[in-house]
Design a protein around this motif. Structure first.
Motif, short mmCIF file in Angstrom:
data_model
loop_
_atom_site.label_atom_id
_atom_site.label_comp_id
_atom_site.label_asym_id
_atom_site.label_seq_id
_atom_site.Cartn_x
_atom_site.Cartn_y
_atom_site.Cartn_z
N VAL A 158 0.38 -1.48 -0.03
CA VAL A 158 0.06 0.02 0.21
C VAL A 158 0.62 1.37 0.20
CG1 VAL A 158 -0.58 0.44 2.52
CG2 VAL A 158 -1.98 0.33 0.36
N ARG A 159 2.04 0.75 1.07
CA ARG A 159 2.55 2.22 0.64
C ARG A 159 4.82 1.84 0.23
NH1 ARG A 159 -1.16 3.55 3.73
NH2 ARG A 159 -0.01 2.01 5.15
N TYR A 214 -4.79 7.38 -5.28
CA TYR A 214 -3.14 6.93 -5.32
C TYR A 214 -3.61 5.08 -4.37
CZ TYR A 214 -7.35 6.69 -1.50
OH TYR A 214 -7.72 6.35 -0.74
N CYS A 215 -4.77 4.75 -4.75
CA CYS A 215 -4.43 3.06 -3.88
C CYS A 215 -3.76 2.06 -5.39
CB CYS A 215 -5.52 2.22 -3.33
SG CYS A 215 -5.84 1.37 -2.19
N PRO A 228 -12.24 6.05 6.72
CA PRO A 228 -11.52 7.23 5.77
C PRO A 228 -12.27 8.33 4.99
CG PRO A 228 -11.53 5.11 5.87
CD PRO A 228 -12.97 4.95 6.23
N GLN A 261 -9.60 10.31 4.52
CA GLN A 261 -8.37 11.04 2.95
C GLN A 261 -7.97 12.83 3.18
OE1 GLN A 261 -7.17 8.25 3.34
NE2 GLN A 261 -8.69 6.80 2.65
N ASP A 309 -8.89 7.79 8.19
CA ASP A 309 -7.20 7.63 7.76
C ASP A 309 -7.33 8.97 7.01
OD1 ASP A 309 -7.33 4.80 8.36
OD2 ASP A 309 -7.54 4.15 7.15
N ILE A 329 -4.70 10.78 4.01
CA ILE A 329 -3.52 10.84 3.41
C ILE A 329 -2.65 13.06 3.24
CG2 ILE A 329 -2.43 11.12 1.46
CD1 ILE A 329 -4.47 8.20 0.77
N PHE A 364 -0.88 9.41 6.70
CA PHE A 364 -0.06 8.76 6.33
C PHE A 364 0.67 9.65 4.88
CE2 PHE A 364 -3.46 5.18 6.74
CZ PHE A 364 -2.61 4.74 7.35
N LYS A 365 1.49 9.53 4.78
CA LYS A 365 2.09 11.25 3.72
C LYS A 365 1.93 10.30 2.18
CE LYS A 365 6.16 10.01 6.02
NZ LYS A 365 7.78 10.24 5.88
N TYR A 366 1.45 10.54 1.56
CA TYR A 366 1.27 10.31 0.24
C TYR A 366 3.02 9.03 -0.81
CZ TYR A 366 1.24 9.15 -4.78
OH TYR A 366 0.50 9.08 -6.05
N SER A 367 2.51 8.33 -0.95
CA SER A 367 3.53 7.33 -1.28
C SER A 367 3.06 6.51 -2.56
CB SER A 367 3.70 6.10 -0.62
OG SER A 367 3.99 5.67 -1.10
N ARG A 372 2.29 4.57 -6.44
CA ARG A 372 2.27 3.41 -6.53
C ARG A 372 2.27 3.48 -7.77
NH1 ARG A 372 4.11 -0.18 -3.47
NH2 ARG A 372 6.00 2.01 -3.99
N1 5AD Z 1 0.08 6.71 0.16
C1 5AD Z 1 -0.85 7.06 1.13
N2 5AD Z 1 -1.18 6.50 2.10
C2 5AD Z 1 -1.95 5.20 1.67
N3 5AD Z 1 -3.05 4.90 1.37
C3 5AD Z 1 -3.89 3.66 0.36
N4 5AD Z 1 -2.78 4.02 -0.37
C4 5AD Z 1 -1.83 5.48 -0.28
C5 5AD Z 1 -0.99 5.49 -0.44
N5 5AD Z 1 -0.44 5.08 -2.04
C6 5AD Z 1 -4.00 4.97 2.87
C7 5AD Z 1 -5.45 5.38 2.97
C8 5AD Z 1 -5.92 4.46 3.53
C9 5AD Z 1 -5.05 3.34 4.13
C10 5AD Z 1 -5.32 2.05 4.69
O1 5AD Z 1 -3.91 3.08 3.97
O2 5AD Z 1 -5.29 6.35 3.78
O3 5AD Z 1 -7.38 3.90 3.52
#
Ligand code: 5AD
Ligand code: SF4
Length: 419
Positions: free
Chosen positions: A48-49, A149-150, A246, A248, A286, A288, A317-320, A322
């Protein structure tokens, strides 16, 4: 044969690892706590990250050294990263015996049987003592929401709701083995649908047709949390009063680019509706930070949302970026420093808020199922999923107790047992 399982990622992976462990135990293998003693090493991965992948690669780096000392060691990599980085794992770690992606995790027995004899089965089902009162039950696999993002929809495939009769049977079996609480798992449990049974119906069936005492569930998507479900959570005393929902981002612009299919106003109204119908609910979320194009102004909207809604807790979470996802094509233009700063600002505010909210419980009593015990301290979670620690002289894991709350922290509370 001795086995060691390393699990990275969400509860779904924890649940899959438990199933693998149970299978191996039932076929005469023993669980060990360190790699040195293991004949079989299984790594259950998350993608996921990027940080989760990095963890997996460094674990495999360590396993390589053990495999050099013990060339007969069987090494398997399973889960989400195994699904999409299959080739890279095989290339970089040629000592790995097999790589089995998340979509095919049910075929684990077929794969491992090429390396170990699984024809004999032992009658002894060894259960992890701490966990035997609490179990995860996977009710859905995959996701088809394609939040931009997922990676989950790509590695776990489209949403599949498991057969409701199988779920009821599984919970009945767990109850017979002493389990008192289940957490129903899925990427998006509120869109569960099997035959004519939706998620609300499933909760009703579990309450009526099993003797489970507590039901928790996660995760939910704000676009399809129905009024019926809110009513059911409100009216059904077996369902714990906690919803993980979530958000986001608090910025409509970013939500749109994330393909979340709701606006901040929709989310806020939903929260108001839930709180009106279930006054003692705890809502967690959650967030991001640093999604591509997130300006200071967008971030401020998220910050204001946190202040306005007052979540019981947030996972930030910091955006990562994918691979394969839609957002991967966008420039990852928020610097790591800014992502870090934004996350720190959010978490500081959120901790302040959850500490305040937890303060409202001081002096009140909570019914909790005791989960852990060590060194004269026991803990469990209240209905709202907040951890409560209290002193006790003996191990009462699995018992229901009443605790009076005496102190509130941001992520837990302390109390005194009264019954
Ligand atoms: N970067 C950062 N956070 C992410 N999540 C999912 N994909 C990413 C990503 N690419 C986070 C979202 C989700 C949680 C399980 O992980 O907030 O709800
Ligand atoms: Fe990923 Fe969105 Fe599906 Fe959650 S709902 S698993 S964030 S695609």
């Amino acid at each position: 044969m001795n086995f060691f399982i390393e699990t990275i990622g969400c509860q779904m992976n924890v649940n899959d690892s438990e199933k693998i462990a149970l299978f191996l135990l039932e076929h005469g293998c023993c669980s060990v706590d360190n790699i040195e003693q293991a004949d079989i090493v299984i790594l259950n991965t998350c993608s996921v990250r990027f940080s989760a992948e990095h963890k997996a690669y460094s674990f495999l780096g360590r396993v390589k050294e053990y495999k050099q000392q013990n060339p007969d060691m069987i090494v398997a990599v399973v889960g989400c990263m195994a699904q999409y980085a299959y080739k890279e794992i095989k290339q970089r770690f040629d000592f790995v015996n097999f790589v089995l992606g998340a979509k095919h995790i049910d075929e684990f027995s077929k794969y491992i049987s090429k390396y170990i004899d699984i024809s004999s089965s032992s009658d002894i089902t060894i259960q992890n003592k701490e966990n035997q009162f609490f179990k995860f039950v996977t009710i859905m696999r995959g996701c088809q929401n394609f939040c931009s993002y997922c990676i989950v929809p790509y590695v776990r495939g489209p949403e599949i709701s498991l057969d409701f009769e199988d779920i009821i049977n599984e919970i009945n079996n767990l109850v017979q083995n002493g389990v008192k609480e289940v957490t129903l798992l899925g990427q998006n449990v509120n869109s569960y649908k099997n035959k004519e049974v939706n998620f609300t119906n499933l909760l009703q069936k579990i309450s009526a047709e099993t003797d489970i005492e507590n039901i928790r569930f996660m995760t939910n998507h704000p676009k399809d949390l129905s009024d019926d479900l809110i009513d059911e959570i409100s009216n059904n005393s077996k369902i714990c009063k906690h919803i993980h929902l979530p958000l986001q981002s608090g910025s409509d612009n970013i939500l749109k680019n994330m393909n979340r299919k709701y606006t901040y106003d929709h989310y806020r109204n939903l929260v108001d509706k839930i709180r009106n119908k279930i006054p003692d609910i705890n809502i967690t979320t959650d967030i991001i930070v640093g999604f591509p194009g997130e300006t200071d102004n967008d971030f401020d909207k998220t910050f204001q949302a946190i202040k306005q809604i007052k979540f019981g807790g947030i996972f930030g979470f910091k955006y990562s970026p994918r691979p394969k996802t839609l957002a991967y094509k966008l420039q990852d233009d928020v610097s790591e420093t800014v992502k870090k700063q934004r996350l720190a600002i959010l978490l500081e505010e959120s901790n302040k808020i959850s500490k305040q909210l937890n303060g409202n419980y001081i002096g009140k009593t909570a019914d909790i199922l005791v989960e852990n015990f060590s060194n004269d301290t026991a803990d469990g979670r209240n209905s709202q999923n907040i951890k409560i620690f209290f002193k006790y002289s003996k191990n009462i894991v699995g018992q229901k107790v009443k605790v009076k709350i005496t102190k509130a922290l941001a992520n837990s509370m302390t109390g005194e047992i009264i019954v």
